[in-house]
Design a protein around this motif. Structure first.
Motif, mmCIF file in Angstrom:
data_model
loop_
_atom_site.group_PDB
_atom_site.id
_atom_site.type_symbol
_atom_site.label_atom_id
_atom_site.label_comp_id
_atom_site.label_asym_id
_atom_site.label_seq_id
_atom_site.Cartn_x
_atom_site.Cartn_y
_atom_site.Cartn_z
ATOM 1 N N VAL A 106 0.871 -1.173 0.000
ATOM 2 C CA VAL A 106 0.000 0.000 0.000
ATOM 3 C C VAL A 106 0.911 1.226 0.000
ATOM 4 O O VAL A 106 1.681 1.445 0.928
ATOM 5 N N HIS A 107 0.835 2.022 -1.050
ATOM 6 C CA HIS A 107 1.684 3.206 -1.197
ATOM 7 C C HIS A 107 0.908 4.439 -0.735
ATOM 8 O O HIS A 107 -0.242 4.642 -1.134
ATOM 9 N N PHE A 108 1.538 5.267 0.088
ATOM 10 C CA PHE A 108 0.923 6.516 0.528
ATOM 11 C C PHE A 108 2.013 7.540 0.818
ATOM 12 O O PHE A 108 3.173 7.184 1.086
ATOM 13 N N ASN A 109 1.624 8.810 0.735
ATOM 14 C CA ASN A 109 2.542 9.921 0.966
ATOM 15 C C ASN A 109 2.133 10.679 2.220
ATOM 16 O O ASN A 109 0.941 10.835 2.516
ATOM 17 N N ILE A 110 3.127 11.172 2.952
ATOM 18 C CA ILE A 110 2.908 12.015 4.128
ATOM 19 C C ILE A 110 3.443 13.399 3.798
ATOM 20 O O ILE A 110 4.644 13.567 3.549
ATOM 21 N N ASN A 111 2.564 14.396 3.771
ATOM 22 C CA ASN A 111 2.934 15.773 3.434
ATOM 23 C C ASN A 111 2.917 16.642 4.689
ATOM 24 O O ASN A 111 1.998 16.536 5.513
ATOM 25 N N LEU A 112 3.907 17.505 4.804
ATOM 26 C CA LEU A 112 3.971 18.468 5.903
ATOM 27 C C LEU A 112 3.788 19.878 5.349
ATOM 28 O O LEU A 112 4.475 20.270 4.394
ATOM 29 N N TYR A 113 2.865 20.639 5.928
ATOM 30 C CA TYR A 113 2.620 22.032 5.549
ATOM 31 C C TYR A 113 2.554 22.881 6.820
ATOM 32 O O TYR A 113 2.317 22.360 7.919
#
Length: 447
Positions: free
Chosen positions: A105-112
């Motif tokens: 399962v591929h997922f991205n974690i974004n920080l803003y």
């Protein structure tokens, strides 16, 4: 397409009268600062706001944090990913972590950072001090994604350590908590005799599903084998019998001929998938360079479609889990049977099969972006292959000589294991590399 250009050298190495001694694990632990440092280096002053015209954030996959700095949140997240044995690649320029779980399962974690307001009000506050954590699923099962999603968000907010607090029996058969459990077998009652009698029919149904041409049906068949060889799902007695069947032991039931045929076909299916990385209907590829997947002149028959390659990677990962479950079950409960099976097996102890498992160890340092859409091994498969090699070498002197020959001058398999233990931030792979290195290098250290 399926193996990196820097493939594993010959597992046997070259013969020499002066064997080299691999570095001890104590030497690997010297650089403690490197092990404790977070690999996700986030600059507190360079965090970007949410881009304009960005799609609305999903509240189920988003958290706003106001009690920590960006670097502190990044440390919490990276530590959570390590404890949950999730393969990850960090982009320090865009502050994005690309992750992949064991079931791909591929997922991205974004920080803003929060929006800055020149004139703050109750309806439009100034959130420049806040940190927004967004997790976006790219591909894979939503059922597998959301437990990781909740755990990562809780760890980012400082509400948990990120560890999987579920008991192994409450997790899925393909998840790592069962794989890295302390070895205690589940306290299950003795299975009814009807369950034992129906095992040949269960194996035959699983093989029938594996032979289908539908992708989801093939996955269901492989999941059935994972559950049958898992003691938490099937119980100790049934998992031992299933493990013998998967490893190619002959049947002893009333329909011994039919049962033996099913076992042979299933064993051959798994060996072809693990050693040659091919599924029924695929052609064995002659090109092992990753760069050739971008060459348009290659025949479509020679290179499967990207979805087929992704499916092949999922199937091979589960096939490795089946092999690891079977070897672990017999090693704990019926070691003598395992030794006899390996003595009579020409496939599990062959040079090509051990070479394929050794090449999977390179996946410990392979990035998720490289693995995506291919049948290449990742850090998850490296952990499974490490356990398989350790048990095979411990039960078979022939495999021990192939992997760690005391008379060989080089030991590439041991070198990769020590490298995985030194550099990985993957708890399951780290534990298996440490254990595997200590067992496989035992004969060399005593020379």
């Amino acid at each position: 397409l399926y193996r990196s250009s820097n493939a594993m050298p010959d597992v046997c190495g070259s013969n020499s009268t002066n064997p080299s001694r691999p570095a001890l694990l104590q030497d690997i632990r010297l650089d403690l600062g490197k092990k404790l440092a977070t690999p996700w280096n986030v600059n507190d002053n360079s965090l970007r706001p949410v881009p304009m015209f960005y799609p609305p954030l999903d509240p189920r996959c988003t958290a706003m944090i106001t009690d920590s700095s960006p670097s502190g949140v990044a440390f919490r997240i990276s530590d959570c990913l390590k404890k949950r044995s999730i393969s990850v690649e960090y982009d320090e320029e865009t502050n994005v972590a690309s992750c992949m779980s064991i079931d791909r399962v591929h997922f991205n974690i974004n920080l803003y950072r929060g929006n800055r307001r020149k004139i703050a009000s109750d309806f439009s506050p100034d959130l420049a001090h806040a940190i927004i954590v967004e997790i976006v699923r790219v591909r894979g099962s939503t059922i597998s994604f959301h437990p990781h999603n909740r755990a990562i968000l809780n760890a980012a907010m400082g509400q948990s350590s990120g560890e999987d607090e579920r008991r192994p029996i409450h997790t899925g058969p393909c998840e790592f908590p069962r794989f890295i459990s302390d070895g205690k077998e589940p306290q299950t009652k003795r299975r009814a005799s009807t369950s034992i009698i129906s095992l040949p029919h269960a194996l035959e149904r699983a093989l029938t599903l594996l032979k289908k041409d539908r992708i989801d049906v093939q996955v269901l068949g492989m999941e059935s084998l994972v559950s049958l060889t898992d003691s938490f799902s099937s119980g100790v007695e049934l998992s031992v019998l299933s493990s013998k069947a998967v490893l190619g032991a002959s049947g002893t039931g009333e329909d011994a001929d039919t049962e033996c045929m099913v076992r042979e076909e299933m064993h051959e299916y798994l060996v072809q998938l693990l050693q040659n990385r091919v599924l029924p209907g695929d052609e064995k590829l002659d090109c092992f360079d990753i760069s050739c997947q971008n060459e348009n002149e290659q025949s479509s028959k020679k290179h499967p479609h990207v979805d087929d390659a992704y499916h092949g990677g999922v199937m091979r990962s589960m096939a490795l889990r089946v092999l690891a479950n079977a070897l672990s079950s017999l090693s704990k409960n019926e070691r003598d049977s395992l030794v006899m099976i390996l003595e009579s097996s020409s496939s599990l102890t062959s040079r090509g099969f051990i070479q394929a498992l050794s090449e999977d160890l390179i996946g410990g340092t392979r990035l998720p972006a490289v693995v995506a859409g291919t049948r290449l091994a990742s850090a998850h498969e490296a952990a499974l292959a490490t356990r398989c090699l350790r048990i095979l070498a411990d039960a078979s002197p022939a495999v021990q000589l192939l992997v760690a020959n005391p008379k060989a001058a080089k030991h590439p398999t041991l070198d990769v294991m020590s490298k995985n233990y030194e550099t990985t931030r993957h708890d399951a792979l780290e534990d298996e590399s440490q254990h595997g290195f200590s067992v496989l290098s035992r004969e060399i250290r005593t020379c």
